[in-house]
Design a protein around this motif. Structure first.
Motif, PDB file in Angstrom:
ATOM      1  N   LEU A 281       3.802  11.585  -9.053  1.00  0.00           N
ATOM      2  CA  LEU A 281       2.980  12.220 -10.085  1.00  0.00           C
ATOM      3  C   LEU A 281       2.717  13.687  -9.776  1.00  0.00           C
ATOM      4  O   LEU A 281       2.640  14.523 -10.661  1.00  0.00           O
ATOM      5  CB  LEU A 281       1.643  11.491 -10.213  1.00  0.00           C
ATOM      6  N   VAL A 282       2.554  13.991  -8.489  1.00  0.00           N
ATOM      7  CA  VAL A 282       2.046  15.299  -8.085  1.00  0.00           C
ATOM      8  C   VAL A 282       3.172  16.212  -7.599  1.00  0.00           C
ATOM      9  O   VAL A 282       3.053  17.427  -7.647  1.00  0.00           O
ATOM     10  CB  VAL A 282       0.963  15.078  -6.999  1.00  0.00           C
TER      11      VAL A 282
ATOM     12  N   ALA B 106       7.605  28.045 -10.112  1.00  0.00           N
ATOM     13  CA  ALA B 106       8.173  28.622 -11.329  1.00  0.00           C
ATOM     14  C   ALA B 106       7.218  29.648 -11.921  1.00  0.00           C
ATOM     15  O   ALA B 106       7.633  30.715 -12.385  1.00  0.00           O
ATOM     16  CB  ALA B 106       8.459  27.503 -12.339  1.00  0.00           C
TER      17      ALA B 106
ATOM     18  N   PHE C 198       3.605   6.674  -5.559  1.00  0.00           N
ATOM     19  CA  PHE C 198       3.087   6.966  -6.899  1.00  0.00           C
ATOM     20  C   PHE C 198       2.457   8.359  -6.936  1.00  0.00           C
ATOM     21  O   PHE C 198       2.707   9.139  -7.857  1.00  0.00           O
ATOM     22  CB  PHE C 198       2.061   5.887  -7.260  1.00  0.00           C
ATOM     23  N   VAL C 199       1.660   8.657  -5.907  1.00  0.00           N
ATOM     24  CA  VAL C 199       0.998   9.967  -5.878  1.00  0.00           C
ATOM     25  C   VAL C 199       2.036  11.083  -5.761  1.00  0.00           C
ATOM     26  O   VAL C 199       1.953  12.095  -6.467  1.00  0.00           O
ATOM     27  CB  VAL C 199      -0.018  10.033  -4.719  1.00  0.00           C
TER      28      VAL C 199
ATOM     29  N   PHE D  35       5.934  17.303  -8.696  1.00  0.00           N
ATOM     30  CA  PHE D  35       6.509  18.363  -9.529  1.00  0.00           C
ATOM     31  C   PHE D  35       5.563  19.546  -9.693  1.00  0.00           C
ATOM     32  O   PHE D  35       5.974  20.613 -10.149  1.00  0.00           O
ATOM     33  CB  PHE D  35       6.902  17.798 -10.895  1.00  0.00           C
ATOM     34  N   MET D  36       4.267  19.342  -9.291  1.00  0.00           N
ATOM     35  CA  MET D  36       3.310  20.448  -9.399  1.00  0.00           C
ATOM     36  C   MET D  36       3.741  21.651  -8.570  1.00  0.00           C
ATOM     37  O   MET D  36       3.583  22.794  -8.990  1.00  0.00           O
ATOM     38  CB  MET D  36       1.931  19.989  -8.933  1.00  0.00           C
TER      39      MET D  36
ATOM     40  N   ASP E  72       1.494   3.200  -3.313  1.00  0.00           N
ATOM     41  CA  ASP E  72       0.528   4.177  -3.822  1.00  0.00           C
ATOM     42  C   ASP E  72       0.899   5.590  -3.415  1.00  0.00           C
ATOM     43  O   ASP E  72       0.791   6.525  -4.216  1.00  0.00           O
ATOM     44  CB  ASP E  72      -0.864   3.850  -3.313  1.00  0.00           C
TER      45      ASP E  72
ATOM     46  N   ALA F 249       0.831  -1.211   0.000  1.00  0.00           N
ATOM     47  CA  ALA F 249       0.000   0.000   0.000  1.00  0.00           C
ATOM     48  C   ALA F 249       0.863   1.258   0.000  1.00  0.00           C
ATOM     49  O   ALA F 249       0.434   2.302  -0.485  1.00  0.00           O
ATOM     50  CB  ALA F 249      -0.926  -0.004   1.203  1.00  0.00           C
TER      51      ALA F 249
ATOM     52  N   VAL G  38       6.338  23.488 -10.432  1.00  0.00           N
ATOM     53  CA  VAL G  38       5.739  24.240 -11.537  1.00  0.00           C
ATOM     54  C   VAL G  38       5.058  25.501 -11.008  1.00  0.00           C
ATOM     55  O   VAL G  38       5.188  26.587 -11.584  1.00  0.00           O
ATOM     56  CB  VAL G  38       4.742  23.340 -12.296  1.00  0.00           C
ATOM     57  N   ALA G  39       4.340  25.351  -9.870  1.00  0.00           N
ATOM     58  CA  ALA G  39       3.637  26.503  -9.306  1.00  0.00           C
ATOM     59  C   ALA G  39       4.614  27.588  -8.879  1.00  0.00           C
ATOM     60  O   ALA G  39       4.407  28.778  -9.151  1.00  0.00           O
ATOM     61  CB  ALA G  39       2.788  26.048  -8.117  1.00  0.00           C
TER      62      ALA G  39
END
Lengths: 136, 86
Positions: free
Chosen positions: B69-70, B79, B65-66, B72-73, B62, B59, B76-77
């Motif tokens: 995936l998330v 930047a 994984f999240v 680098f957001m 997961d 478990a 980005v924000a």
């Protein structure tokens, strides 16, 4: 910010994020996951699109406006809570039903409906806040 | 084999986290700090995957994984805001 790298990455990542959110939503009853995390992941997918293509493109890619999503999510969760009341059980009791033929027995219940409602509410809240923050 | 490798991997990841945290602490400019935050997110994924391999808890993957995936957001924000400030 109009970076073609970001736009291409967003195009590849968005379906992956939404698919993973559906996976988290469906298995949330027995394993880690559930409506809240699924809603957050879907919201992040749209925030990514917002950073890549702008707020207007993100709003257009969402079929309904975020606050309609919020309200309908609350309604769906309330429906899931009220369904057992009509059968004579306490509010928010889980109802389960076996669907389909014997070999492909699918167990569906009101917790999944409630989780879908929670997911809609989270997507609506996060996107309403993010869009209005960015538009300022 | 895994019992030998896991402590070494965790120690190296911890050292890397420490170095990244020093950059976050000192970082003379905002972009330095943003890059170190991104590095910390990636190293966290490494720590979670190592812990998942060591404990057999699937478990945990997961969560990794999240974050992968998330994570680098946030970068980005940041930047996006740095670009807006100029």
């Amino acid at each position: 910010m109009s970076s073609s790298i970001l736009r291409t990455a967003a195009r590849v990542l968005m379906p992956l994020l939404v698919l993973f959110a559906v996976f988290l939503l469906v298995r949330g009853h027995n394993d880690p996951g559930g409506g809240f995390v699924a809603g957050l992941v879907i919201a992040v997918a749209f925030v990514l699109l917002m950073f890549a293509d702008g707020v207007e493109a993100a709003r257009r890619s969402l079929p309904v406006s975020p606050w309609h999503l919020l309200g309908s999510g609350l309604l769906v969760a309330l429906t899931a809570g009220l369904m057992p009341v009509f059968v004579g059980r306490p509010f928010l009791t889980a109802l389960w039903a076996h669907l389909g033929p014997e070999r492909w027995d699918v167990l569906v219940g009101t917790p999944l409906l409630f989780d879908i409602g929670v997911c809609f509410v989270v997507v609506g809240v996060v996107l309403t806040m993010t869009f209005s923050l960015v538009e300022d | 084999m895994l019992e030998v490798v896991l402590p070494i991997v965790l120690a190296l990841l911890g050292l890397a986290l420490l170095i990244a945290f020093v950059r976050l602490w000192l970082g003379p400019t905002l972009p330095d700090r943003v890059v170190s935050m991104d590095l910390i997110a990636v190293l966290t994924v490494g720590v979670i995957v190592t812990a998942s391999a060591g404990s057999g808890q699937r478990a945990l993957l997961d969560a990794a994984f999240v974050i992968a995936l998330v994570g680098f957001m946030g970068t980005v924000a940041y930047a996006w805001y740095i670009e807006k400030e100029r």
